[in-house]
Design a protein around this motif. Structure first.
Motif, PDB file in Angstrom:
ATOM      1  N   VAL A  41       0.856  -1.188   0.000  1.00  0.00           N
ATOM      2  CA  VAL A  41       0.000   0.000   0.000  1.00  0.00           C
ATOM      3  C   VAL A  41       0.888   1.232   0.000  1.00  0.00           C
ATOM      4  CG1 VAL A  41      -1.801   1.282   1.207  1.00  0.00           C
ATOM      5  CG2 VAL A  41      -1.821  -1.231   1.237  1.00  0.00           C
ATOM      6  N   GLU A  42       0.677   2.128  -0.965  1.00  0.00           N
ATOM      7  CA  GLU A  42       1.453   3.356  -1.092  1.00  0.00           C
ATOM      8  C   GLU A  42       0.483   4.533  -1.084  1.00  0.00           C
ATOM      9  OE1 GLU A  42       3.935   3.084  -4.546  1.00  0.00           O
ATOM     10  OE2 GLU A  42       4.455   0.980  -4.159  1.00  0.00           O
ATOM     11  N   THR A  43       0.611   5.414  -0.115  1.00  0.00           N
ATOM     12  CA  THR A  43      -0.359   6.497   0.049  1.00  0.00           C
ATOM     13  C   THR A  43       0.351   7.814   0.298  1.00  0.00           C
ATOM     14  OG1 THR A  43      -2.344   7.177   1.272  1.00  0.00           O
ATOM     15  CG2 THR A  43      -0.598   6.101   2.527  1.00  0.00           C
ATOM     16  N   ASN A  67      -5.733  12.470  -0.480  1.00  0.00           N
ATOM     17  CA  ASN A  67      -5.247  11.111  -0.257  1.00  0.00           C
ATOM     18  C   ASN A  67      -5.177  10.392  -1.592  1.00  0.00           C
ATOM     19  OD1 ASN A  67      -6.103   8.008   0.203  1.00  0.00           O
ATOM     20  ND2 ASN A  67      -4.851   8.714   1.900  1.00  0.00           N
ATOM     21  N   THR A  68      -3.978  10.047  -2.005  1.00  0.00           N
ATOM     22  CA  THR A  68      -3.814   9.212  -3.192  1.00  0.00           C
ATOM     23  C   THR A  68      -3.237   7.875  -2.744  1.00  0.00           C
ATOM     24  OG1 THR A  68      -2.654   8.955  -5.303  1.00  0.00           O
ATOM     25  CG2 THR A  68      -1.578  10.309  -3.652  1.00  0.00           C
ATOM     26  N   THR A  69      -3.905   6.792  -3.100  1.00  0.00           N
ATOM     27  CA  THR A  69      -3.517   5.475  -2.599  1.00  0.00           C
ATOM     28  C   THR A  69      -3.411   4.479  -3.749  1.00  0.00           C
ATOM     29  OG1 THR A  69      -4.575   5.854  -0.461  1.00  0.00           O
ATOM     30  CG2 THR A  69      -4.136   3.570  -1.069  1.00  0.00           C
ATOM     31  N   ASN A  84      -5.851   2.034  -7.877  1.00  0.00           N
ATOM     32  CA  ASN A  84      -5.497   3.365  -7.398  1.00  0.00           C
ATOM     33  C   ASN A  84      -6.732   4.247  -7.280  1.00  0.00           C
ATOM     34  OD1 ASN A  84      -4.847   6.375  -8.447  1.00  0.00           O
ATOM     35  ND2 ASN A  84      -3.179   5.655  -7.174  1.00  0.00           N
ATOM     36  N   GLY A 258       4.459  11.136   1.734  1.00  0.00           N
ATOM     37  CA  GLY A 258       3.704   9.897   1.758  1.00  0.00           C
ATOM     38  C   GLY A 258       4.377   8.811   2.563  1.00  0.00           C
ATOM     39  N   SER A 260       4.607   4.224   2.630  1.00  0.00           N
ATOM     40  CA  SER A 260       4.353   2.971   1.922  1.00  0.00           C
ATOM     41  C   SER A 260       4.598   1.796   2.862  1.00  0.00           C
ATOM     42  CB  SER A 260       5.252   2.853   0.684  1.00  0.00           C
ATOM     43  OG  SER A 260       5.051   3.945  -0.200  1.00  0.00           O
TER      44      SER A 260
END
Length: 266
Positions: A41-43, A67-69, A84, A258, A260
């Motif tokens: 998970v990368e946010t 929030n971009t995930t 995404n 961010g 991860s």
């Protein structure tokens, strides 16, 4: 960070004590996939600013990606599934100038979830020095919401071709060519990246990356960004980055931070 700013994975096989390798914070995707059975998970958060001068006034834009995930799952060796989404808020301020100062201004805000994508990544070729990948994404309008929900938008596609080369143990370079459609125009937008990364230590990495786009309406956008990643442990990474536009059509500046996480399904 990507392979270009890591000393390489400690162990390549699934079930070993592997080190996280992310697709953020730069625009060049890693050509490598997450291990089979692993969930990553990368946010993060992004703030972008732009100002456009015109006769009689100016337009100021602030684009907040709250929030971009990105979720990545290793389906097979060298094949991952990707999903995404991004919660976005755009504020536009228009100022009208008169002699002696600003006469009036007004602001408008749009918010909601941007069009999310589903897709895959596969590694086509890999040695100790070079790695080549291929990514395919589909942007699904039904997954957008709020002010970004557009009835006549079609499913859009994106193709990315990243490659990385490890020059020394601590220094590497990566590049990427991309092409995507927005779901409205049959004309695609193309993009390029060139990323240089250096491992300051086993935990701290830095990079600088010029990149740009040729949009489907003929505009050219050229930018540069750079930043740092910090490896808290083999499964947890933090990042901080910023950038600015190199021509008038590009956004003035942006900043992003961010985190991860890598999870193994043993």
């Amino acid at each position: 960070m990507k392979k270009i700013t890591l000393i390489l994975l400690a162990f390549a096989n699934f079930g070993a004590f592997a080190q996280i390798e992310t697709d953020r914070p730069d625009f060049t995707e890693s050509p490598n996939t997450v291990p089979k059975g692993a969930l990553q998970v990368e946010t993060g958060f992004i703030m972008e600013n732009d100002k456009i001068e015109n006769l009689g006034g100016s337009f100021e834009y602030q684009n907040l990606t709250l929030n971009t995930t990105l979720i990545r799952y290793g389906l097979l060796e060298d094949l991952e599934l990707r999903f995404n989404w991004a919660n976005n808020q755009n504020e536009e301020t228009q100022k009208r100038l008169i002699q002696g100062g600003v006469d009036s201004s007004f602001s408008s805000v749009t918010s909601g979830f941007l069009t999310s994508f589903v897709g895959f990544k596969t590694n086509l070729y890999k040695t100790d020095k070079i790695s080549i990948g291929f990514l395919g994404h589909l942007y699904v309008p039904d997954l957008s919401s709020g002010d970004f929900k557009v009835d006549n938008q079609k499913v859009a596609s994106e193709l990315l071709f990243p490659v990385s080369y490890q020059i020394t143990e601590r220094f590497g370079v990566a590049a990427q060519y991309g092409i995507n459609w927005d779901g409205f125009s049959p004309n695609p937008t193309t993009g390029y990246t060139l990323s240089f990364g250096y491992a300051i230590s086993d935990q701290l990495n830095c990079y600088i990356e010029p990149y740009g786009f040729l949009t489907n309406n003929g505009e050219e956008l050229h930018l540069v960004n750079g930043g740092f990643t910090y490896l808290v442990n083999n499964n947890f990474q933090l990042d901080l980055t910023g950038g600015f536009g190199l021509n008038e059509e590009a956004p003035d500046n942006f900043i992003s931070c961010g985190a991860s996480f890598l999870f193994f399904n043993k």
